[in-house]
Design a protein around this motif. Structure first.
Motif, PDB file in Angstrom:
ATOM      1  N   THR A   1     -14.652  -1.721  -4.717  1.00 42.44           N
ATOM      2  CA  THR A   1     -13.800  -0.915  -3.820  1.00 42.44           C
ATOM      3  C   THR A   1     -13.295  -1.588  -2.510  1.00 42.44           C
ATOM      4  O   THR A   1     -12.384  -1.035  -1.933  1.00 42.44           O
ATOM      5  CB  THR A   1     -14.941   0.758  -3.533  1.00 42.44           C
ATOM      6  OG1 THR A   1     -15.176   1.038  -4.844  1.00 42.44           O
ATOM      7  CG2 THR A   1     -13.835   1.498  -2.981  1.00 42.44           C
ATOM      8  N   LEU A   2     -14.249  -2.140  -1.790  1.00 42.75           N
ATOM      9  CA  LEU A   2     -13.939  -2.535  -0.341  1.00 42.75           C
ATOM     10  C   LEU A   2     -12.858  -3.536  -0.764  1.00 42.75           C
ATOM     11  O   LEU A   2     -11.783  -3.842  -0.034  1.00 42.75           O
ATOM     12  CB  LEU A   2     -15.209  -3.239   0.209  1.00 42.75           C
ATOM     13  CG  LEU A   2     -14.752  -3.997   1.346  1.00 42.75           C
ATOM     14  CD1 LEU A   2     -14.263  -2.865   2.587  1.00 42.75           C
ATOM     15  CD2 LEU A   2     -16.286  -4.475   1.983  1.00 42.75           C
ATOM     16  N   THR A   3     -12.982  -4.392  -1.800  1.00 39.45           N
ATOM     17  CA  THR A   3     -12.010  -5.629  -2.013  1.00 39.45           C
ATOM     18  C   THR A   3     -10.825  -5.079  -2.271  1.00 39.45           C
ATOM     19  O   THR A   3      -9.674  -5.504  -2.309  1.00 39.45           O
ATOM     20  CB  THR A   3     -12.452  -6.529  -2.980  1.00 39.45           C
ATOM     21  OG1 THR A   3     -13.068  -6.111  -4.049  1.00 39.45           O
ATOM     22  CG2 THR A   3     -13.707  -7.472  -2.279  1.00 39.45           C
ATOM     23  N   SER A   4     -10.642  -3.965  -3.116  1.00 38.00           N
ATOM     24  CA  SER A   4      -9.548  -3.132  -3.348  1.00 38.00           C
ATOM     25  C   SER A   4      -8.767  -2.871  -2.147  1.00 38.00           C
ATOM     26  O   SER A   4      -7.389  -3.002  -2.244  1.00 38.00           O
ATOM     27  CB  SER A   4      -9.659  -1.832  -4.189  1.00 38.00           C
ATOM     28  OG  SER A   4     -10.171  -2.250  -5.625  1.00 38.00           O
ATOM     29  N   LEU A   5      -9.294  -2.312  -1.353  1.00 37.13           N
ATOM     30  CA  LEU A   5      -8.730  -1.887  -0.057  1.00 37.13           C
ATOM     31  C   LEU A   5      -8.202  -3.102   0.636  1.00 37.13           C
ATOM     32  O   LEU A   5      -7.089  -3.217   1.438  1.00 37.13           O
ATOM     33  CB  LEU A   5      -9.591  -1.376   0.830  1.00 37.13           C
ATOM     34  CG  LEU A   5      -9.341  -1.023   2.239  1.00 37.13           C
ATOM     35  CD1 LEU A   5      -8.162   0.100   2.280  1.00 37.13           C
ATOM     36  CD2 LEU A   5     -10.486  -0.264   3.220  1.00 37.13           C
ATOM     37  N   LEU A   6      -8.780  -4.336   0.805  1.00 34.73           N
ATOM     38  CA  LEU A   6      -8.346  -5.535   1.168  1.00 34.73           C
ATOM     39  C   LEU A   6      -6.998  -5.932   0.443  1.00 34.73           C
ATOM     40  O   LEU A   6      -6.078  -6.253   1.231  1.00 34.73           O
ATOM     41  CB  LEU A   6      -9.176  -6.360   1.357  1.00 34.73           C
ATOM     42  CG  LEU A   6     -10.687  -6.433   2.237  1.00 34.73           C
ATOM     43  CD1 LEU A   6     -11.783  -7.397   1.975  1.00 34.73           C
ATOM     44  CD2 LEU A   6     -10.312  -6.436   3.563  1.00 34.73           C
ATOM     45  N   CYS A   7      -7.071  -5.757  -0.887  1.00 35.58           N
ATOM     46  CA  CYS A   7      -5.892  -6.199  -1.725  1.00 35.58           C
ATOM     47  C   CYS A   7      -4.580  -5.296  -0.983  1.00 35.58           C
ATOM     48  O   CYS A   7      -3.581  -5.633  -1.074  1.00 35.58           O
ATOM     49  CB  CYS A   7      -6.030  -5.848  -3.038  1.00 35.58           C
ATOM     50  SG  CYS A   7      -7.142  -6.946  -3.807  1.00 35.58           S
ATOM     51  N   ALA A   8      -4.897  -3.859  -0.950  1.00 35.71           N
ATOM     52  CA  ALA A   8      -3.651  -3.018  -0.478  1.00 35.71           C
ATOM     53  C   ALA A   8      -3.225  -3.277   0.847  1.00 35.71           C
ATOM     54  O   ALA A   8      -1.885  -2.941   1.141  1.00 35.71           O
ATOM     55  CB  ALA A   8      -4.381  -1.591  -0.616  1.00 35.71           C
ATOM     56  N   VAL A   9      -4.160  -3.855   1.927  1.00 30.94           N
ATOM     57  CA  VAL A   9      -3.640  -3.882   3.117  1.00 30.94           C
ATOM     58  C   VAL A   9      -3.308  -5.315   3.355  1.00 30.94           C
ATOM     59  O   VAL A   9      -3.064  -5.894   4.475  1.00 30.94           O
ATOM     60  CB  VAL A   9      -4.856  -3.762   4.404  1.00 30.94           C
ATOM     61  CG1 VAL A   9      -4.951  -2.067   4.163  1.00 30.94           C
ATOM     62  CG2 VAL A   9      -5.990  -4.481   4.008  1.00 30.94           C
ATOM     63  N   ALA A  10      -3.171  -6.389   2.609  1.00 30.00           N
ATOM     64  CA  ALA A  10      -2.872  -7.662   2.513  1.00 30.00           C
ATOM     65  C   ALA A  10      -1.553  -7.806   3.014  1.00 30.00           C
ATOM     66  O   ALA A  10      -0.505  -7.188   2.597  1.00 30.00           O
ATOM     67  CB  ALA A  10      -2.906  -8.349   1.226  1.00 30.00           C
ATOM     68  N   THR A  11      -1.395  -8.903   4.114  1.00 36.20           N
ATOM     69  CA  THR A  11      -0.236  -9.207   4.743  1.00 36.20           C
ATOM     70  C   THR A  11       0.413 -10.412   4.435  1.00 36.20           C
ATOM     71  O   THR A  11       1.430 -10.784   5.126  1.00 36.20           O
ATOM     72  CB  THR A  11      -0.284  -9.150   6.459  1.00 36.20           C
ATOM     73  OG1 THR A  11      -1.407  -9.961   6.709  1.00 36.20           O
ATOM     74  CG2 THR A  11      -0.592  -7.603   6.659  1.00 36.20           C
ATOM     75  N   SER A  12      -0.144 -11.134   3.420  1.00 28.84           N
ATOM     76  CA  SER A  12       0.247 -12.551   3.263  1.00 28.84           C
ATOM     77  C   SER A  12      -0.264 -12.985   1.711  1.00 28.84           C
ATOM     78  O   SER A  12      -1.322 -12.120   1.396  1.00 28.84           O
ATOM     79  CB  SER A  12      -0.291 -13.523   4.232  1.00 28.84           C
ATOM     80  OG  SER A  12      -1.637 -13.779   3.991  1.00 28.84           O
ATOM     81  N   PRO A  13       0.575 -13.850   1.027  1.00 30.05           N
ATOM     82  CA  PRO A  13       0.106 -14.300  -0.183  1.00 30.05           C
ATOM     83  C   PRO A  13      -1.359 -14.705  -0.146  1.00 30.05           C
ATOM     84  O   PRO A  13      -2.183 -14.339  -1.031  1.00 30.05           O
ATOM     85  CB  PRO A  13       0.976 -15.205  -0.721  1.00 30.05           C
ATOM     86  CG  PRO A  13       2.043 -15.083   0.290  1.00 30.05           C
ATOM     87  CD  PRO A  13       1.712 -14.545   1.439  1.00 30.05           C
TER      88      PRO A  13
END
Length: 584
Positions: free
Chosen positions: A99-111
């Motif tokens: 769940t936490l890493t899904s959030l990190l995917c959603a807020v990613a700002t670079s490839p």
């Protein structure tokens, strides 16, 4: 050892079954669906992600390959962690991390940030997933286990149908301006529910006598897999330097070292990740090779087809998701054949029939592209994708049961985990190999398509009044622009050739009485070249997919004729047969 005595779920009903077995089942099912969706949705989302974050074609490949590679590398280790520390706490750690890493995917700002988050997501998925099926087997009495798996399979099938359409719909809806990010944000409520409900309803205790984790073996396997996939994905963008091939050779050496290391662990009385004697079993090694070929072809084809629909034909994410819907519906037809007993009667022949249908479906896509050209629509693909999906369902339904029929009961746990890891590794290799082939062909095919339409473009420009020398410069510029655009690693940057083409078109427009017609002619020719180039690159990649499927068809002859529980004459009635036959 006394400290490893099984702590089974406490019987809390009159029938001796675990009281909260169905709530626990719902938790496991939702977690499994969450993982399944995350393996499917990035194919649809990849063009939108690249358009916003930038990055080259390798980004599209790594979105899927990074996740599945991490999942493959961690699955067997994740299963062993559940044996060592108990399924509930390990599941909760995996679900919370996912769940936490899904959030990190959603807020990613670079490839780089997004790929890193995807890899972490895959690792936590590898911790979470193996616990689920173990929980189901431990909490349901034998009389209810069939009913539980009877719900689990169709639910996962429906999720595979809904996944691409859901992804396309969420991206196209652009809820609150989130765009593609919503495909990861949707995991947050599901993941939080899995953590809270899992803490309440999953059983506590351990059910294994495993003593320690084979950490060196896990690291060797993970590094070998990474060294195999990384150079294949990155090699094309780096123009295939010598070190790329050295890494591939090193990966193969490390796989041999891993096998020898695991044999040593077993000789010393330890707990190897993979029981080495499995690799002396022809049926099992044949099953590994068959599965690797199938999943490499399946995942690689899905990736390049999704890219073709959006980047090549200009379909919206929702339209692309709806285009592949017949494939998912066909898979349900194939799975339904299991419910009526077809695959049980056919045994190994179901795998061969399924593979043959998959070959027919992929070749059908090839023919549709040749016949319809740039005018292709989702309806043209629907019949052939339905056939392909039906073949996929016929293959997948009995595959694991048939392969596991060839192993001894004592090897069953290791064999099952290895097969699942192979499935994910095949997906990573498919995204790497077929994706690299597709993008490697693309630039040249776009240029060839521009050459094929050059005479028609010259005729249109001549009719507008563009002088012959300027016609040729525009034709040459269009060819160069198409090639550079197809090969660019930065979708936001305008290639040099395209800037020059714009200058040529502006000059020609100013020298004629109908400048808008000049620009329109060049734009149309550019679209046709893009459609034609993407279609030709896909056709070339299809031959690789067909070759892999044909290889899988040949390898099926190494497998047992039937799953143990479905052998004619009741061969699966013994204890070993019941244990092996229960997997699916």
């Amino acid at each position: 050892m006394t400290d490893n005595v099984a702590l089974a779920p406490q019987p809390t009903t009159a029938g001796g079954a675990y009281r909260w077995r169905w709530p626990a089942f719902v938790v496991v099912l939702l977690a499994s669906i969450m993982n399944l969706l995350d393996t499917l949705v990035t194919n649809i989302a990849a063009p939108s992600i690249r358009a916003e974050l930038g990055g080259g074609p390798a980004l599209i490949q790594w979105l899927g390959a990074g996740y599945t590679l991490a999942l493959a590398a961690g699955l067997i280790t994740g299963g062993r962690l559940g044996d060592l520390y108990g399924r509930r706490p390990v599941f909760l750690v995996g679900a919370a991390g996912f769940t936490l890493t899904s959030l990190l995917c959603a807020v990613a700002t670079s490839p780089g940030m997004l790929i890193g988050a995807r890899v972490a997501q895959g690792l936590f998925g590898a911790v979470m997933l193996p616990q689920g099926l173990g929980v189901i087997r431990s909490v349901f009495p034998p009389r209810e286990l069939g009913a539980a798996f009877g719900v689990f399979g169709p639910a996962m099938g429906l999720a595979s149908v809904a996944g691409p359409v859901l992804a396309g719909g969420l991206i196209s809806a652009d809820l609150w301006g989130t765009g593609w990010r919503m495909i990861f944000l949707i995991n947050l409520p599901i993941g939080l529910f899995a953590v809270v409900a899992g803490a309440r309803f999953l059983p506590a205790g351990r059910e294994s006598t495993a003593r320690r984790l084979d950490l060196p073996g896990a690291v060797l396997a993970a590094v070998a897999a990474l060294l195999l996939v990384y150079p294949v994905v990155q090699g094309r963008e780096l123009d295939w330097p010598a070190w790329v091939f050295l890494l591939i050779a090193l990966a193969l050496i490390l796989f041999v070292v891993f096998a020898r290391f695991e044999a040593g662990v077993q000789r010393r009385g330890g707990d190897p990740l993979i029981v080495p004697t499995l690799f002396g079993n022809r049926a099992f090694t044949g099953g590994l090779a068959t599965g690797l070929a199938i999943f490499t072809s399946m995942v690689g084809f899905a990736l390049v087809f999704a890219v073709f629909l959006q980047a090549g034909l200009g379909f919206s994410p929702l339209k692309a998701g709806l285009t592949v819907l017949p494939q998912a519906l066909g898979s349900l037809v194939g799975f339904a054949a299991t419910a009526v007993g077809l695959t049980q009667r056919l045994g190994r022949r179901s795998l061969q029939l399924g593979t043959a249908l998959m070959i027919c479906g992929v070749l059908g896509v090839f023919l549709v592209l040749r016949v319809e050209g740039a005018d292709v629509s989702p309806w043209h693909f629907a019949p052939v994708l339905l056939i392909y999906g039906a073949g996929l369902g016929l293959f997948l339904s009995p595959f694991f049961d048939i392969v596991l029929a060839g192993v001894r009961p004592a090897e069953y746990g290791s064999a099952s985990g290895t097969l699942n890891a192979m499935q994910q590794l095949g997906g990573a290799v498919g995204a790497a190999v077929l994706g690299t082939l597709f993008f490697g062909l693309l630039g040249g095919q776009v240029a060839q398509a521009a050459d094929a339409d050059a005479s028609a473009l010259r005729s249109r420009l001549a009719a507008i009044g563009v002088p012959a020398p300027e016609q040729q410069r525009i034709v040459d510029g269009l060819r160069a622009c198409g090639r550079e655009s197809a090969d660019t690693t930065d979708p936001d940057a305008v290639p040099t050739a395209c800037r020059r083409l714009g200058e040529e078109v502006s000059g020609a427009s100013g020298a004629t009485s109908d400048g808008a017609a000049v620009a329109a002619a060049v734009d149309e020719a550019g679209r046709d070249a893009t459609h034609g180039g993407f279609a030709a690159a896909l056709r070339g990649t299809i031959w690789a997919a067909v070759g892999l499927l044909a290889t899988a068809f040949a390898l099926t002859f190494l497998l047992p004729p039937y799953a143990r529980r479905h052998r004619p004459g009741g061969a699966g009635d013994g204890p070993a047969g019941r244990e092996t036959g229960s997997a699916s």
